[in-house]
Design a protein around this motif. Structure first.
Motif, PDB file in Angstrom:
ATOM      1  N   GLN A 726       0.822  -1.199   0.000  1.00 19.97           N
ATOM      2  CA  GLN A 726       0.000   0.000   0.000  1.00 19.97           C
ATOM      3  C   GLN A 726       0.865   1.260   0.000  1.00 19.97           C
ATOM      4  O   GLN A 726       0.548   2.238  -0.673  1.00 19.97           O
ATOM      5  CB  GLN A 726      -0.929   0.004   1.223  1.00 19.97           C
ATOM      6  CG  GLN A 726      -1.974  -1.099   1.196  1.00 19.97           C
ATOM      7  CD  GLN A 726      -2.845  -1.007  -0.039  1.00 19.97           C
ATOM      8  OE1 GLN A 726      -2.590  -1.661  -1.045  1.00 19.97           O
ATOM      9  NE2 GLN A 726      -3.864  -0.172   0.024  1.00 19.97           N
ATOM     10  N   ARG A 727       1.971   1.215   0.764  1.00 22.36           N
ATOM     11  CA  ARG A 727       2.872   2.363   0.794  1.00 22.36           C
ATOM     12  C   ARG A 727       3.466   2.609  -0.588  1.00 22.36           C
ATOM     13  O   ARG A 727       3.560   3.756  -1.044  1.00 22.36           O
ATOM     14  CB  ARG A 727       3.986   2.113   1.807  1.00 22.36           C
ATOM     15  CG  ARG A 727       5.051   3.201   1.879  1.00 22.36           C
ATOM     16  CD  ARG A 727       4.467   4.532   2.286  1.00 22.36           C
ATOM     17  NE  ARG A 727       5.502   5.533   2.461  1.00 22.36           N
ATOM     18  CZ  ARG A 727       5.295   6.825   2.342  1.00 22.36           C
ATOM     19  NH1 ARG A 727       4.086   7.277   2.053  1.00 22.36           N
ATOM     20  NH2 ARG A 727       6.278   7.689   2.521  1.00 22.36           N
ATOM     21  N   GLU A 730       0.929   4.290  -2.789  1.00 25.45           N
ATOM     22  CA  GLU A 730       0.785   5.706  -2.490  1.00 25.45           C
ATOM     23  C   GLU A 730       1.934   6.517  -3.097  1.00 25.45           C
ATOM     24  O   GLU A 730       1.727   7.594  -3.673  1.00 25.45           O
ATOM     25  CB  GLU A 730       0.749   5.910  -0.980  1.00 25.45           C
ATOM     26  CG  GLU A 730      -0.478   5.336  -0.303  1.00 25.45           C
ATOM     27  CD  GLU A 730      -0.374   5.377   1.206  1.00 25.45           C
ATOM     28  OE1 GLU A 730       0.619   5.956   1.699  1.00 25.45           O
ATOM     29  OE2 GLU A 730      -1.269   4.856   1.886  1.00 25.45           O
ATOM     30  N   THR A 733       1.556   6.759  -6.833  1.00 28.19           N
ATOM     31  CA  THR A 733       0.497   7.708  -7.155  1.00 28.19           C
ATOM     32  C   THR A 733       1.000   9.140  -7.033  1.00 28.19           C
ATOM     33  O   THR A 733       0.720   9.992  -7.881  1.00 28.19           O
ATOM     34  CB  THR A 733      -0.712   7.498  -6.224  1.00 28.19           C
ATOM     35  OG1 THR A 733      -1.218   6.171  -6.407  1.00 28.19           O
ATOM     36  CG2 THR A 733      -1.816   8.497  -6.532  1.00 28.19           C
ATOM     37  N   ARG A 752       0.951  14.255  -1.606  1.00 31.29           N
ATOM     38  CA  ARG A 752       0.615  12.850  -1.765  1.00 31.29           C
ATOM     39  C   ARG A 752      -0.783  12.599  -1.227  1.00 31.29           C
ATOM     40  O   ARG A 752      -1.123  13.029  -0.121  1.00 31.29           O
ATOM     41  CB  ARG A 752       1.606  11.989  -0.997  1.00 31.29           C
ATOM     42  CG  ARG A 752       1.453  10.508  -1.272  1.00 31.29           C
ATOM     43  CD  ARG A 752       2.263   9.727  -0.269  1.00 31.29           C
ATOM     44  NE  ARG A 752       1.647   9.779   1.040  1.00 31.29           N
ATOM     45  CZ  ARG A 752       2.318   9.663   2.173  1.00 31.29           C
ATOM     46  NH1 ARG A 752       3.600   9.535   2.166  1.00 31.29           N
ATOM     47  NH2 ARG A 752       1.697   9.695   3.327  1.00 31.29           N
ATOM     48  N   SER A 754      -3.886  10.876   0.563  1.00 30.28           N
ATOM     49  CA  SER A 754      -4.060   9.871   1.592  1.00 30.28           C
ATOM     50  C   SER A 754      -4.796   8.713   0.971  1.00 30.28           C
ATOM     51  O   SER A 754      -5.284   8.787  -0.137  1.00 30.28           O
ATOM     52  CB  SER A 754      -4.860  10.442   2.761  1.00 30.28           C
ATOM     53  OG  SER A 754      -6.131  10.850   2.308  1.00 30.28           O
ATOM     54  N   GLY A 756      -5.326   4.305   0.384  1.00 30.59           N
ATOM     55  CA  GLY A 756      -4.830   2.950   0.487  1.00 30.59           C
ATOM     56  C   GLY A 756      -5.909   2.132   1.131  1.00 30.59           C
ATOM     57  O   GLY A 756      -5.841   1.766   2.296  1.00 30.59           O
ATOM     58  N   SER A 760      -7.085  -2.846  -3.760  1.00 28.18           N
ATOM     59  CA  SER A 760      -6.469  -1.916  -4.701  1.00 28.18           C
ATOM     60  C   SER A 760      -6.286  -2.587  -6.044  1.00 28.18           C
ATOM     61  O   SER A 760      -5.891  -3.744  -6.127  1.00 28.18           O
ATOM     62  CB  SER A 760      -5.096  -1.469  -4.178  1.00 28.18           C
ATOM     63  OG  SER A 760      -4.355  -0.872  -5.203  1.00 28.18           O
TER      64      SER A 760
END
Length: 762
Positions: A726-727, A730, A733, A752, A754, A756, A760
């Motif tokens: 997930q990190r 992010e 993105t 950035r 928020s 997640g 996904s």
């Protein structure tokens, strides 16, 4: 870059402070890496189609990265031809990675499946499915963004440089409460003639300091303002009547910054020194719920812990502490800072310093970025190197090794036994003679070269490697240490901390840790400044045909894949022009209000395609001709396609269990079904079952194989892998949201997002 009958010394000074970016936007480092306006979306899962089946590979989970060899595992599904239902499994692999900094992607190729597990299948089917996957993977390549790969390395074993090798003695720290610029000499001024002119210039400073040969009056200029002094070490005053012929030698700089109404004061130093400037008296402002104060009218991170009264300054990624500005200053390890530093809010004015505080996400991101080497394939037929010496080649032993270093050349040339090795722009060359001819090296004596200590100015070559070779190309790569950036107790730092004095009788620039206001931010990596960002020192300069100031990373660096070493602009050749401004420096940076550090920290640099090419040494214009075309090198690799119809929510634990993350919790694959292991755990808890004694009480609670299988899932580990995934999403993105700025434009990337969610598609 050395070569031909002469070569230009290009000196680049990038006037950026350490903290110009909200740490909420943490990618690019180790980046490192400079944010690319061409960052590509690389969704997972990815699909490989072969005659026997369609294979879907979910995002790999690295277990180890050593050089360019990536080892890991991945969850997968296989749909045999003619069937509709997928069969889930997991496979372990070793592979080779190729990084492309411009697109911010990594190709995982030469995939060798070392093991596979199929919880949905019987033994005879497992053997058949494994053979299909092994054959397909060997011909295929998976593309992953550098952001996703870096984030996923948090759970992997990765190479770390030695921490004990670095030196952390504080430099001399000077404070000024008016606009001032540090004029730094490497020792006493060393003068060299400017051919076909009556002038000579100081070779051992990045600034243009000129005088008539052996005269007392010296001149200092940025191309916009002039200073004069009877002593190059003191007494500099603004000048209005510089010699006309000297003025003609300095073209007008390209920077559009206005000339300051009040010329900055010149502070001179001949030893490692840092100048901290405030616009007037220091203005302290509270942060971290009042536990810390910081000075808001400076471009240097300058903080005070309220409880102890101790002041902290951040220089070259290192924290130094003192009770008062006149010292004495002492080094503080980044993992031993007061807890209040970790509490600095990510969106605050000084959030940029979080990358230098061990234990923060920003610091971890920076180190993870740097774990990914920059790589390229060099064409043997196109790669050229020539070492130029002052007189006959002269070599001196490097203490503690059997390696000798050439001391009368600006190039990095080593002697090991009867062979000579040189590094030029991240590529190893070899020759049987110190004068060449040189050829790209297939191998280097790693055991001996790796013994070169940090106290040697050639230490950075220990971070350049030869990975593979063919008759046509050699695969090479470097890690951030080549650019003089290192991980140190949880954060990136710049420079080894050693002072490298010049060898008697010769002058070539040496890498310096202090004196250039070196700072790091997550978007642009390491940047150079000169204490305060004013138009006066917004310049680059080219002094025709110089020795040491060459535009090359050998003695330079921007570290962690960003920035440039401001070489010294030594002289050799037949030109007598000083070219000021030929670098995009101030033009592409939005500094905000320069009298308030708050704006400087919160505003992000803009980015354009020119910046991208400078991020990776191999992608520089002067090096591209020697790079093998990626499409040609990878012509036998079948690129997997993204399957946008599936969620990237399936993982494999280290035991080969296949699990997926759903809004209602974790599910494990067993018996061709997904079993909710969180519900099983809750049911067992309600029954009063001690999970550590499940096997002893299996007759009471483990009545079906699915539940028993669920107990084997390493949930803490897959949870960490999921968070890493997930990190990475992010960060990827955030990179895609960097605006595609045209050259000379100023713009700011968005923060950035928020998010997640539990599921996904990327």
């Amino acid at each position: 870059m050395p070569g031909g009958s002469g070569f230009h010394a290009r000196v680049m000074i990038t006037m950026k402070s350490l903290v110009r970016v909200r740490a909420l936007v943490a990618p690019a480092f180790l980046g490192a890496l400079v944010a690319s306006a061409t960052a590509q979306e690389t969704p997972f899962p990815q699909e490989i189609t072969v005659p026997e089946a369609k294979i879907v590979v979910y995002q790999p989970q690295p277990e180890k990265l050593a050089g360019n060899v990536l080892t890991g595992r991945a969850a997968m599904s296989l749909v045999p031809t003619g069937k509709a239902e997928p069969i889930f499994g997991a496979f372990w692999f070793t592979s080779v990675i190729d990084t492309d900094a411009e697109s911010r992607t990594v190709l995982i190729r030469d995939i060798k499946v070392t093991r596979a597990r199929w919880p949905d299948s019987k033994a005879e089917d497992e053997r058949r499915f494994t053979q299909v996957v092994e054959a397909a993977a060997a011909k295929s390549g998976l593309t992953i963004s550098t952001d996703r790969l870096a984030a996923s390395l948090k759970s992997a074993e990765r190479e770390q440089e030695s921490l004990a090798a670095l030196k952390n003695d504080p430099p001399k720290i000077v404070f000024a409460n008016e606009l001032a610029v540090l004029l730094l000499y490497d020792g006493q001024p060393v003068w060299g003639d400017v051919e076909t002119s009556p002038y000579e210039r100081a070779l051992n400073t990045p600034y243009v300091v000129v005088r008539e040969k052996h005269a007392k009056t010296s001149w200092l200029s940025s191309g916009q303002l002039w200073y004069t002094s009877g002593d190059p070490l003191s007494g500099w005053q603004p000048a209005t009547n510089p010699p006309a012929d000297l003025v003609k030698m300095l073209p007008k700089p390209e920077s559009d910054d206005p000339v300051p109404a009040r010329p900055p004061r010149i502070v001179v130093a001949t030893e490692p020194t840092e100048l901290i400037v405030t616009d007037g008296e220091p203005k302290w402002k509270s942060v971290s719920a009042g536990e810390l104060l910081y000075v808001e009218n400076t471009e240097t991170p300058w903080l005070r812990e309220v409880a102890s009264g101790q002041m902290y300054v951040l220089l070259s990624g290192r924290w130094f502490r003192a009770k008062a500005s006149d010292g004495p200053w002492a080094f503080v390890r980044p993992d031993q800072l007061p807890e209040a530093f970790k509490k600095i809010p990510p969106g605050s004015d000084i959030s940029g310093v979080r990358v230098s505080v061990a234990g923060t996400g920003e610091a971890e991101d920076a180190l993870l970025d740097g774990a990914i080497p920059q790589t390229t394939a060099v064409k043997r037929s196109e790669a050229r190197f020539e070492a130029q010496y002052q007189g006959e080649p002269k070599f001196e032993p490097i203490p503690g090794t059997s390696v000798k270093n050439a001391v009368n050349t600006p190039a990095q040339v080593l002697q090991v036994g009867d062979r000579y090795y040189a590094v030029d722009n991240g590529v190893w060359f070899v020759s049987s003679s110190a004068k060449g001819p040189w050829a790209v090296a297939d191998t280097v004596p790693e055991d001996e070269i790796q013994k070169i200590p940090a106290s040697s100015p050639t230490y950075n070559v220990t971070h350049v490697h030869v990975y593979q070779s063919t008759p046509e190309v050699v695969y090479v790569g470097y890690t951030p240490g080549y650019r003089w950036a290192f991980p140190y107790y949880g954060v990136p730092v710049y420079g080894t901390g050693y002072y490298y004095p010049r060898y008697p009788g010769y002058y070539y620039p040496r890498p310096a840790t202090f004196g250039f206001h070196v700072g790091y931010n997550p978007w642009t990596g390491w940047n150079f400044g000169m204490s305060w960002n004013v138009g006066f020192m917004h310049f680059g300069m080219r002094w025709g045909g110089g020795y040491g100031g060459n535009y090359r990373p050998g003695y330079g660096c921007g570290g962690w894949y960003g920035g440039y070493r401001p070489g010294w602009g030594g002289y050799r050749g037949g030109h007598n022009t000083i070219n000021v401004g030929s670098i995009n420096i101030g033009n592409n940076i939005n500094y905000g209000n320069r009298t308030r550090v708050a704006n400087n920290i919160r505003n992000n640099p803009s980015f354009n395609r020119q910046n991208v090419s400078r991020d990776n040494i191999y992608n520089r214009a002067e090096n591209r001709a020697r790079n093998a075309d990626r499409a040609t090198v990878q012509r036998n690799v079948q690129q997997a396609r993204s399957n946008r119809g599936l969620n990237n929510d399936v993982l494999a634990d280290r035991n080969g269990n296949v699990v997926r993350k759903t809004p209602s919790g974790w599910e494990a694959r067993d018996g061709n079904k997904w079993q909710n292991i969180d519900k099983d755990a809750a049911r067992q808890k309600a029954q009063g079952v001690d999970r550590g004694q499940v096997q002893q009480r299996a007759q009471n609670v483990d009545r079906d194989a699915a539940r028993q299988r669920a107990q084997q899932v390493d949930r803490s580990q897959v949870q960490q892998d999921w968070q890493n995934r997930q990190r990475g999403r992010e960060r990827e993105t955030a990179q895609r949201q960097v605006p595609r700025s045209a050259p000379q434009q100023r713009s700011q990337p968005r923060s950035r997002p928020s998010g997640g969610g539990a599921r996904s598609r990327r």
